[in-house]
Design a protein around this motif. Sequence first.
Motif, PDB file in Angstrom:
ATOM      1  N   ALA A 329      39.113  47.154  39.154  1.00 32.57           N
ATOM      2  CA  ALA A 329      39.439  45.816  38.422  1.00 32.57           C
ATOM      3  C   ALA A 329      39.129  44.678  39.604  1.00 32.57           C
ATOM      4  CB  ALA A 329      40.816  45.732  37.892  1.00 32.57           C
ATOM      5  N   HIS A 339      35.448  40.699  32.220  1.00 33.09           N
ATOM      6  CA  HIS A 339      35.563  41.681  30.846  1.00 33.09           C
ATOM      7  C   HIS A 339      35.533  43.288  31.319  1.00 33.09           C
ATOM      8  CE1 HIS A 339      31.724  41.444  31.801  1.00 33.09           C
ATOM      9  NE2 HIS A 339      31.190  42.345  31.279  1.00 33.09           N
ATOM     10  N   GLU A 342      39.015  44.165  32.450  1.00 32.27           N
ATOM     11  CA  GLU A 342      39.870  44.441  31.531  1.00 32.27           C
ATOM     12  C   GLU A 342      39.585  45.646  31.126  1.00 32.27           C
ATOM     13  OE1 GLU A 342      41.435  42.006  27.506  1.00 32.27           O
ATOM     14  OE2 GLU A 342      39.697  41.318  28.343  1.00 32.27           O
ATOM     15  N   THR A 343      38.322  46.388  30.633  1.00 35.06           N
ATOM     16  CA  THR A 343      38.073  47.459  29.942  1.00 35.06           C
ATOM     17  C   THR A 343      38.781  48.614  31.033  1.00 35.06           C
ATOM     18  OG1 THR A 343      36.125  46.802  29.076  1.00 35.06           O
ATOM     19  CG2 THR A 343      36.310  49.014  29.449  1.00 35.06           C
ATOM     20  N   CYS A 345      41.190  48.387  33.129  1.00 36.93           N
ATOM     21  CA  CYS A 345      42.693  48.509  33.027  1.00 36.93           C
ATOM     22  C   CYS A 345      43.143  49.243  31.806  1.00 36.93           C
ATOM     23  CB  CYS A 345      43.382  47.219  33.378  1.00 36.93           C
ATOM     24  SG  CYS A 345      42.966  46.392  35.106  1.00 36.93           S
ATOM     25  N   ARG A 346      42.711  48.748  30.754  1.00 32.25           N
ATOM     26  CA  ARG A 346      43.034  49.371  29.594  1.00 32.25           C
ATOM     27  C   ARG A 346      42.956  51.036  29.421  1.00 32.25           C
ATOM     28  NH1 ARG A 346      44.276  45.851  25.538  1.00 32.25           N
ATOM     29  NH2 ARG A 346      43.427  43.508  25.578  1.00 32.25           N
ATOM     30  N   GLN A 366      45.117  43.222  33.981  1.00 31.52           N
ATOM     31  CA  GLN A 366      44.391  43.191  32.536  1.00 31.52           C
ATOM     32  C   GLN A 366      45.080  41.518  32.287  1.00 31.52           C
ATOM     33  OE1 GLN A 366      45.293  46.478  29.957  1.00 31.52           O
ATOM     34  NE2 GLN A 366      45.595  45.015  28.250  1.00 31.52           N
ATOM     35  N   SER A 369      42.389  39.221  33.932  1.00 38.46           N
ATOM     36  CA  SER A 369      41.135  39.300  33.464  1.00 38.46           C
ATOM     37  C   SER A 369      41.065  38.252  32.363  1.00 38.46           C
ATOM     38  CB  SER A 369      40.819  40.736  33.172  1.00 38.46           C
ATOM     39  OG  SER A 369      41.192  41.679  34.219  1.00 38.46           O
ATOM     40  N   ALA A 370      42.090  38.494  31.439  1.00 38.13           N
ATOM     41  CA  ALA A 370      42.252  37.874  30.028  1.00 38.13           C
ATOM     42  C   ALA A 370      42.210  35.995  30.359  1.00 38.13           C
ATOM     43  CB  ALA A 370      43.208  38.222  29.466  1.00 38.13           C
ATOM     44  N   ASP A 378      46.321  36.325  25.171  1.00 40.65           N
ATOM     45  CA  ASP A 378      46.018  37.756  25.517  1.00 40.65           C
ATOM     46  C   ASP A 378      46.857  37.955  26.921  1.00 40.65           C
ATOM     47  OD1 ASP A 378      44.958  38.203  23.184  1.00 40.65           O
ATOM     48  OD2 ASP A 378      42.898  38.528  23.984  1.00 40.65           O
ATOM     49  N   SER A 382      49.801  40.625  27.889  1.00 45.54           N
ATOM     50  CA  SER A 382      49.784  41.555  29.126  1.00 45.54           C
ATOM     51  C   SER A 382      50.736  41.198  29.914  1.00 45.54           C
ATOM     52  CB  SER A 382      48.347  41.531  29.489  1.00 45.54           C
ATOM     53  OG  SER A 382      47.279  41.992  28.805  1.00 45.54           O
TER      54      SER A 382
END
Length: 685
Positions: A329, A339, A342-343, A345-346, A366, A369-370, A378, A382
């Motif tokens: 990340a 983006h 974020e993906t 980390c999710r 995350q 990132s948002a 967002d 988080s």
Amino acid sequence: MRAQEPAFLHAELNHPGQSPHAAELMARQLKGENAAVRELLLALSVGFALPGPLPADLQRKIDGGEVESLAALVERAEKAGLLTPDGTVVGPAQHALLTVAPTTKVHALQRELVTVYVTDGQPLGDFARELARGGLADQRVAAELEHAADKALEHDPGLACQLYDEALLAGADEIATAARRAQAAAGDGDLDAATRIIDTLLVQEDPPDVRRGVNVAAAVWAQRGMLARGADAFSWLGAARLGPSAPLAAVAMVGCGNRPGADAVFKADAPPASPTLLAAAMTETGKGILESLAGDPHQALPVLIHASDMLNAAGAALPLPDTPAALAALAALNSGEPHLAETVCRAATAAGQGGNAAKPRLYLLQAWSAMQQDKLEDARLSINEASKANHWPLVPRDEFLRAALEVGLARRNGEIPELVMAWERAREAMLHTSVDLYSLLPWGELMITAARLRETRRVAHYLDEAKQLLERLGNPPLWAVPFHWAAAQAALLSESPADLAPHAAALARAAHHSHLAAVLATAGKAWVSVLAGRFQPADVEAAARGLGRVGMPWEGARLAGHAAARAEERKDMVRLLSCARDLHPQGTSTGNGTSGSGETRNAPTAETGNGMQPDGSGLSEREKEVARLVLEGKTYREIGEAIYISPRTAEHHIARMRRRLGAENRSDLLARLRLALSSENPPQE
């Protein structure tokens, strides 16, 4: 024979309010029964089952004819209402027997029952846990609890903690289990417990399981925000004993600026220590972090993402200086791809990568990132998830990251009181952590805010450490470029050309190998030209949109909005305001859109400044919208939600209407707004 689940497991549950006095009354009632019946009932209360082996002493008496037959004893107990037809002692009798019987007698029967389990090859299961909690010291019980804890260690550290503690109660070796107990505590997020256990272990002359112990020590130091101490732990262990931990040592050493040390303990082209998914994930993590130091680090991100994917699949909660997901990340954020960060980390959070201890950091990255993508709500969600992801307080490293996030969100909202409060919290968080490679993003955010608040002296020492760290690593572009960009922004806010020059030059040099550096260098030049009042709107727009394409839409909107406020031609102002709105559609502002320190509060829109088109009522079209909502009794927030502007913008519109209409107070304003709107739609005669 299969022993039944010990009756005493349920005795207290069935009768939680049973007092010792009640137990004594039941015991006196039992004294009226045959002694052999009482002995049988006690054995069954402990967990022996019918039909099946009985305690040796009772069985000898039955076989020798000293007491009645087993069938006769059972019949007596059933007739007395003390035994149910399925062979279970009734609850009050169980409790009384286990309370009044001498502890030595109960423990002797429990050991006999353990022998029955062992002879039959049955696992003790929860029986072992109850025996340990009840004070039974038995190496067979301790061994089974240890084995169960070992199985849970990598997947459920919280359960492993409980099982290891119970194993100690049953007589397990405190030093032999220390490294595993520390790993369980660290994995569950209890840093203090892990530290105490590790300190006990590492002072031993020849610590058992020492490599695991050092892994835990390094992970704990990293979470405490002192990564260099973790690297020292690996150095103390020595390359000869590192084995599969070499990639972890490389991560820690690179993070504190020791590239030679990392190269000495880990070779990027070395195969995994074993052909397992977990070993491959660790090797790829070490390889990825070394790749990130290259002049052209394009391979670092995919390698770290592969490592994260493998660790997700392995499902192991290992003690790590940092998880591959967090490192991936950071690499994505530093590459201008929030983006993707974020993906990653999710996915890692969903897979439970790193266990409970790693969750808050993944949520916070995350959130970062948002925030970078201008998705502020967002980001807040988080942050909230991070705060409740674990039953322990945030560790210093995560608390520092959260504090920097709060500063970043407040800065983007343009709320000065909120920013000052967030800054004060961040100042305290700084004192509990130190600078490392993986914390440069939050340090960069704090550097910018310090410049805006004229508090640069508060962070100067830390920023010097960051520069020295990057220099020791050869100023790797992946990590150095975002830091130089933050420093350039801080210099612009401080209106300090001398401070700006070295960072602008560094971005220009890196632009030959880094697309992100090229975009940031162009943006930096555009900012300088805007502040100097000599800019080409087309160049500024191109720079702003370039920032948007590398995951910095808010920064791009801020540049365009600031230029719009200084544009001499109306068409240039409208063009730049349109660009700002494209990049930051939810943000609006009034006036020139800047604070006293030169920072844009929100991206201005085409409705500000000369963009107003008042009619006979003296109000612009947007102001009429706001006026109607004010007359409906809406709050600033409700007005903002209704017409997609910020509450602060609604407040500015209302203040401007009050000045223009000459209203002295709120009631006067409401009356004048009604008159202004009625002039727009006069009544029909």
